[in-house]
Design an enzyme around this catalytic site. Structure first.
Site, PDB file in Angstrom:
ATOM      1  N   ASP A 259      79.716  19.005 -11.521  1.00  0.00           N
ATOM      2  CA  ASP A 259      78.843  19.896 -10.775  1.00  0.00           C
ATOM      3  C   ASP A 259      77.470  19.827 -11.448  1.00  0.00           C
ATOM      4  OD1 ASP A 259      78.089  22.027  -8.993  1.00  0.00           O
ATOM      5  OD2 ASP A 259      78.320  23.397 -10.683  1.00  0.00           O
TER       6      ASP A 259
ATOM      7  N   ASP B  73      81.669  24.825 -13.021  1.00  0.00           N
ATOM      8  CA  ASP B  73      81.629  26.186 -13.567  1.00  0.00           C
ATOM      9  C   ASP B  73      81.994  27.255 -12.559  1.00  0.00           C
ATOM     10  OD1 ASP B  73      78.504  27.691 -12.976  1.00  0.00           O
ATOM     11  OD2 ASP B  73      79.066  25.730 -12.184  1.00  0.00           O
TER      12      ASP B  73
END
Length: 229
Positions: A13, A171
């Site tokens: 990400d 996350d």
């Protein structure tokens, strides 16, 4: 089992995992608030929702507005952010060394983000990543976005690698859900952005890491199903 080498492919990400972009986003939100005669908001107020996207950030920045009026602000938010992108953001401590370690081991790495692709691509030259990042999939690249597995599956396809031979690091819960649906081992990055109500243990990632430096150690990685480096 514990990995004895880095994964052949690592997908990350972007916001909250590789890049601490919250300072750019608070500058964006406050520029819009100032234009509307509102006082600045604190970074700590916006930071937990950065990984949730522009609509979540606008909900924090303009909580008094009804949802349909905040929705109308999304294009202006993205334009303002585009003008400020990279001016305040920086890599999380330990990320630069992590990427270098992967490259030195012969691993490839790429980015799968829900950020619009055109915005994510603006960041690559700022960080010298144009040639280093092996694949980039944005939130509008395909018909689906995370938590749907399609972006991860497409990234693996473009790299000619089985999904199970990749590892995804993110996350947010949607990152872990997408990885699980794609059959891809996952790492939950606790150094990123999340709400107090979020429970990373409940996400059921294959590994949980508090700091990027932990991933410098080969043993910290989940074992991919196929090729490792």
């Amino acid at each position: 089992m514990t990995a004895t080498a880095y994964p052949a492919v690592v997908l990350f990400d972007l916001d909250g995992t590789l890049l601490d972009s919250a300072p750019d986003f608070i500058a964006t939100a406050n520029a819009m608030r100032q234009a509307r005669g509102l006082s600045p908001m604190a970074l700590e107020q916006l930071r937990p929702v950065v990984s949730k996207g522009s609509r979540a950030m606008l909900a924090e920045a303009f909580s008094d507005l009804p949802a349909h009026e905040r929705e109308a602000l999304v294009p202006a938010f993205l334009r303002t952010y585009e003008a400020l992108i990279g001016q305040h953001a920086g890599l999380f401590e330990g990320v630069a060394e992590l990427l270098q370690a992967l490259e030195q081991a012969g691993s490839r790495w790429g980015i799968v983000t829900n950020k619009p692709e055109y915005l994510a691509r603006l960041i690559l030259p700022q960080l010298g990543w144009e040639q280093r990042c092996a694949v980039l999939i944005g939130g509008d690249t395909l018909a689906e976005r995370k938590p749907h597995p399609l972006p991860l599956l497409e990234a693996a396809r473009r790299l000619d690698t089985a999904p199970g031979a990749c590892v995804y690091v993110g996350d947010d819960e949607r990152d872990i859900l997408a990885a699980r649906a794609a059959g891809m081992p996952s790492v939950a990055a606790l150094w990123g952005y999340r709400l107090d109500s979020d429970d990373p243990l409940a996400w059921q990632a294959d590994r949980i890491c508090e700091y990027p430096q932990q991933l410098w150690q080969v043993q910290a990685w989940p074992l991919a199903a196929a090729a490792v480096v």
